[in-house]
Design an enzyme around this catalytic site. Structure first.
Site, PDB file in Angstrom:
ATOM      1  N   HIS A 193       0.817  -1.213   0.000  1.00  0.00           N
ATOM      2  CA  HIS A 193       0.000   0.000   0.000  1.00  0.00           C
ATOM      3  C   HIS A 193       0.849   1.259   0.000  1.00  0.00           C
ATOM      4  O   HIS A 193       0.487   2.267  -0.594  1.00  0.00           O
ATOM      5  CB  HIS A 193      -0.923   0.007   1.223  1.00  0.00           C
ATOM      6  CG  HIS A 193      -2.074  -0.909   1.030  1.00  0.00           C
ATOM      7  ND1 HIS A 193      -2.584  -1.682   2.028  1.00  0.00           N
ATOM      8  CD2 HIS A 193      -2.784  -1.192  -0.072  1.00  0.00           C
ATOM      9  CE1 HIS A 193      -3.576  -2.391   1.543  1.00  0.00           C
ATOM     10  NE2 HIS A 193      -3.717  -2.116   0.279  1.00  0.00           N
ATOM     11  N   ARG A 286      -2.272  -0.400 -15.552  1.00  0.00           N
ATOM     12  CA  ARG A 286      -2.146  -1.706 -14.878  1.00  0.00           C
ATOM     13  C   ARG A 286      -3.496  -2.064 -14.257  1.00  0.00           C
ATOM     14  O   ARG A 286      -3.764  -1.700 -13.112  1.00  0.00           O
ATOM     15  CB  ARG A 286      -1.092  -1.629 -13.778  1.00  0.00           C
ATOM     16  CG  ARG A 286       0.347  -1.537 -14.258  1.00  0.00           C
ATOM     17  CD  ARG A 286       1.288  -1.544 -13.063  1.00  0.00           C
ATOM     18  NE  ARG A 286       2.663  -1.794 -13.416  1.00  0.00           N
ATOM     19  CZ  ARG A 286       3.617  -0.865 -13.455  1.00  0.00           C
ATOM     20  NH1 ARG A 286       3.336   0.388 -13.168  1.00  0.00           N
ATOM     21  NH2 ARG A 286       4.847  -1.182 -13.784  1.00  0.00           N
ATOM     22  N   GLU A 411       8.296  -9.041 -22.291  1.00  0.00           N
ATOM     23  CA  GLU A 411       8.856  -9.192 -20.942  1.00  0.00           C
ATOM     24  C   GLU A 411       9.635 -10.493 -20.810  1.00  0.00           C
ATOM     25  O   GLU A 411      10.309 -10.730 -19.817  1.00  0.00           O
ATOM     26  CB  GLU A 411       7.716  -9.194 -19.910  1.00  0.00           C
ATOM     27  CG  GLU A 411       6.881  -7.935 -19.948  1.00  0.00           C
ATOM     28  CD  GLU A 411       5.729  -7.962 -18.972  1.00  0.00           C
ATOM     29  OE1 GLU A 411       5.808  -7.290 -17.944  1.00  0.00           O
ATOM     30  OE2 GLU A 411       4.733  -8.679 -19.252  1.00  0.00           O
ATOM     31  N   ASN A 434      11.060  -4.196 -16.459  1.00  0.00           N
ATOM     32  CA  ASN A 434      11.143  -4.768 -15.106  1.00  0.00           C
ATOM     33  C   ASN A 434      11.188  -6.289 -15.186  1.00  0.00           C
ATOM     34  O   ASN A 434      12.046  -6.947 -14.584  1.00  0.00           O
ATOM     35  CB  ASN A 434       9.933  -4.365 -14.258  1.00  0.00           C
ATOM     36  CG  ASN A 434       9.694  -2.870 -14.249  1.00  0.00           C
ATOM     37  OD1 ASN A 434      10.610  -2.101 -14.491  1.00  0.00           O
ATOM     38  ND2 ASN A 434       8.469  -2.451 -13.994  1.00  0.00           N
ATOM     39  N   ASP A 435      10.241  -6.849 -15.923  1.00  0.00           N
ATOM     40  CA  ASP A 435      10.222  -8.305 -16.033  1.00  0.00           C
ATOM     41  C   ASP A 435      11.250  -8.814 -17.033  1.00  0.00           C
ATOM     42  O   ASP A 435      11.809  -9.895 -16.852  1.00  0.00           O
ATOM     43  CB  ASP A 435       8.811  -8.794 -16.404  1.00  0.00           C
ATOM     44  CG  ASP A 435       7.955  -8.964 -15.164  1.00  0.00           C
ATOM     45  OD1 ASP A 435       8.448  -9.541 -14.179  1.00  0.00           O
ATOM     46  OD2 ASP A 435       6.810  -8.488 -15.159  1.00  0.00           O
ATOM     47  N   ARG A 445      13.046  -9.770  -9.456  1.00  0.00           N
ATOM     48  CA  ARG A 445      13.013  -8.308  -9.539  1.00  0.00           C
ATOM     49  C   ARG A 445      12.877  -7.643  -8.189  1.00  0.00           C
ATOM     50  O   ARG A 445      13.101  -6.448  -8.049  1.00  0.00           O
ATOM     51  CB  ARG A 445      11.883  -7.845 -10.474  1.00  0.00           C
ATOM     52  CG  ARG A 445      10.507  -8.187 -10.011  1.00  0.00           C
ATOM     53  CD  ARG A 445       9.470  -7.930 -11.095  1.00  0.00           C
ATOM     54  NE  ARG A 445       8.879  -6.607 -10.991  1.00  0.00           N
ATOM     55  CZ  ARG A 445       7.910  -6.174 -11.795  1.00  0.00           C
ATOM     56  NH1 ARG A 445       7.434  -6.951 -12.754  1.00  0.00           N
ATOM     57  NH2 ARG A 445       7.405  -4.978 -11.642  1.00  0.00           N
ATOM     58  N   CYS A 482       7.776   0.569 -21.299  1.00  0.00           N
ATOM     59  CA  CYS A 482       6.939   1.004 -20.178  1.00  0.00           C
ATOM     60  C   CYS A 482       7.462   0.500 -18.833  1.00  0.00           C
ATOM     61  O   CYS A 482       6.787   0.626 -17.831  1.00  0.00           O
ATOM     62  CB  CYS A 482       5.490   0.559 -20.378  1.00  0.00           C
ATOM     63  SG  CYS A 482       5.288  -1.222 -20.349  1.00  0.00           S
TER      64      CYS A 482
END
Ligand code: PEP
Ligand code: MG
Length: 548
Positions: A193, A286, A411, A434-435, A445, A482
């Site tokens: 969060h 997302r 990815e 990222n992936d 990651r 992205c």
């Protein structure tokens, strides 16, 4: 005479960048939660049960009030879920049982919530990221039982960098960008969060920074929420500022100094993240972040409503909606995968459709329905695509539903090396660095220890991105990036030089990237890309590019 003891310079702590941007300011730590007193025998168990229940009820009511008063929809939703946890029957029953077994109210509450917390941690991923919610619930109920005030955010009298183990929803929802410059936590993850709410407010944030709690109150730190670095004691020239950096004032398009266009788009998880920001469009929506608290799959109508809100904020602009990217680090309660020895290599992203094709079809219908009623230029893309066949199947599904612009994320290295073939079936590619880093370097990651392998400047990652960009240039189709790497201004110059056509990032990172592109011609960007590709390691690549 020179000092005999050389100045050690700023100390660099590493964590995970969870919300892009940089900030400098004095660090202050969130006050410690109440301590449990030494246990004493329970005199009247039924009176003690009532004491525990009264505390739970009071905390539940308090959190509900905060939810109603929340500044934005994301905070409100998160607090409502926490209030529901506090009001859950199993908590009351468990606490009553523990009290009757001889534990005082605060001890009973702590013990029962500790059991639930262990279960969440054992589940991993998104559920584990919710452990902080239970810790906060425990602290609030214990404080209430003991008649103590709840710890609140520090108030040093000037804007500050907030340091904490993790932030509970109730604290994260109070993050006021006028007071808090950035956030650093020792625990947490990209999907905690803290990260979600900090991104929503554009606060640079580093999570999982193991040594964060060693930072002494008042020490000036520089927080880089893009790279996950926190440099301690680096702010000799720091002067307190009274207002936080503002969002980009006016919309203008990304381009090099000689006019080569590169669309600068936003990565978002909900419509609220677009409030007050001027962007050319959305490059990554997302969608899984909208439904992470849902026990059952979201209905078609619920989804249409959520997507329509984002589309309404982007009239005449592009919005690339990513279909649910569930699994591994982003498990969704209604898509629990079982019996997976290694979830990161299992049923995740588009692969979920192998088992639950209905969920993908409903989502695509919802996106198409919301798109029909809006003026946004809606495109859709799938996460974790691996083969040409998967790309073709996804494209057919979307086109049948009336969505004309379809792409896939790159990815997985297997998809990167077949980018040219994939581009024969789709309209565009979007590289998720990222992936792609995680899978190309076989490095989780979320691992701070492997941060060097996950450095986007790694030449092997650049080679994979170059393959994709070249495939796009060859057929004249867009290839965007992205992943978080797109928010690094120098890296953005390299990506432009490789032929990438759009860069999508947290909206707060856009001005710096725009400025970097505007400072170079496209030929200079190409030279930077060649230098970076020719370098043997990330440091050399970075240094070569900053000389251009
Ligand atoms: C990525 O993997 O680079 C990406 C943008 O997707 P996510 O971070 O949501 O997995
Ligand atoms: Mg990804």
């Amino acid at each position: 005479m020179r000092d005999l003891v050389p100045d050690p310079g700023p100390e660099l702590l590493r964590g995970l960048g969870a919300s892009a941007g940089t900030a400098v300011g004095p660090a202050y730590r969130l006050a410690d939660p109440p301590r449990l007193p030494a246990p004493r025998p329970v005199g009247d168990p039924e009176a003690e049960v009532q004491r525990a229940w009264a505390a739970i009820d009071a905390v539940c009511a308090d959190i509900s009030r905060r939810a109603d008063a929340a500044a934005d929809a994301t905070s409100g939703e998160i607090l409502r879920v926490q209030a529901a946890l506090a009001g859950d029957r199993t908590l009351r029953d468990g606490v009553a049982q523990a009290v009757r077994a001889g534990h005082e109210a605060p001890h009973a509450v702590a013990a029962i919530l500790a059991g639930h917390r262990s279960a969440l941690l054992a589940a991993g991923g998104l559920l584990a990221a919710r452990a902080a919610d239970l810790d906060d619930l425990r602290d609030r109920v214990v404080a209430h039982c003991l008649g103590l005030p709840m710890p609140t955010l520090p108030d040093p009298g000037c804007p500050f960098v907030l340091v904490a183990v993790d932030l509970a929803p109730a604290d994260a929802a109070l993050l006021d960008p006028a007071r808090v410059l950035a956030v650093v936590t020792s625990a947490g993850s990209f999907v905690s969060h803290t990260a979600i709410l900090a991104r929503a407010r554009g606060l640079p944030t580093v999570v999982a920074c193991g040594r964060a709690l060693e930072i002494a109150d008042g020490t000036v730190v520089t927080v880089d929420g893009t790279t996950g670095r926190v440099s301690v004691g680096s702010g000799e020239d720091y002067t307190p500022i009274s207002a936080p950096p503002t969002a980009p004032a006016a919309e203008h398009r990304g381009q090099t100094s000689d006019g080569h266009p590169v669309a600068l788009l936003a990565n978002i998880g909900c419509a609220a993240e677009l409030t007050g920001v001027a962007v050319e469009g959305v490059g990554l929506f997302r969608t899984e972040l909208l439904f992470q608290h849902h026990i059952d799959p979201p209905t078609l109508a619920e989804q249409v409503q959520e997507y329509a809100q984002v589309f309404a904020a982007m009239p005449d602009r592009q919005v690339i909606v990513r279909t649910l990217d569930a699994g591994s680090d982003k498990p969704l309660p209604f898509l629990r995968e079982h019996d997976e020895p290694n979830p990161a290599l299992g049923i995740r992203g588009l692969r979920v459709a192998r088992r639950r094709g209905d969920i993908l079809r409903t989502q695509i219908s919802a996106i198409a329905a919301a798109a029909r009623e809006s003026r946004a230029r809606v495109a859709v893309m799938a996460p974790m695509v691996t083969t040409v066949a998967e790309a073709a199947e996804f494209t057919a599904l979307c086109r049948d539903a009336g969505l004309p612009t379809v792409g896939v994320m790159i990815e997985v290295p297997a998809a990167a090396v077949r980018a040219a073939e994939i581009l024969q079936t789709v309209d565009f590619l979007s590289v998720g660095t990222n992936d792609l880093s995680q899978y190309a370097f076989a490095a989780d990651r979320r691992s701070g220890e492997l941060a060097d392998l996950l450095d986007p400047w790694q030449p092997a990652l650049l080679s994979l991105i170059a393959l994709c960009a070249a495939a796009g240039v060859a057929v004249g189709r867009p290839v965007g990036v992205c992943g978080e790497a797109a928010a690094d201004p120098a890296f953005a110059v390299v990506l432009t030089g490789l032929g990438v056509t759009s860069l999508s990032m947290s909206p707060t990172a856009i001005p710096a990237v725009r400025a970097a592109l505007a400072a170079h011609t496209v030929e200079e960007c190409r030279a930077a890309a060649q230098q970076a590709l020719a370098a043997g390691d990330p440091a050399t690549a970075r240094a070569a590019v900053t000389r251009i």
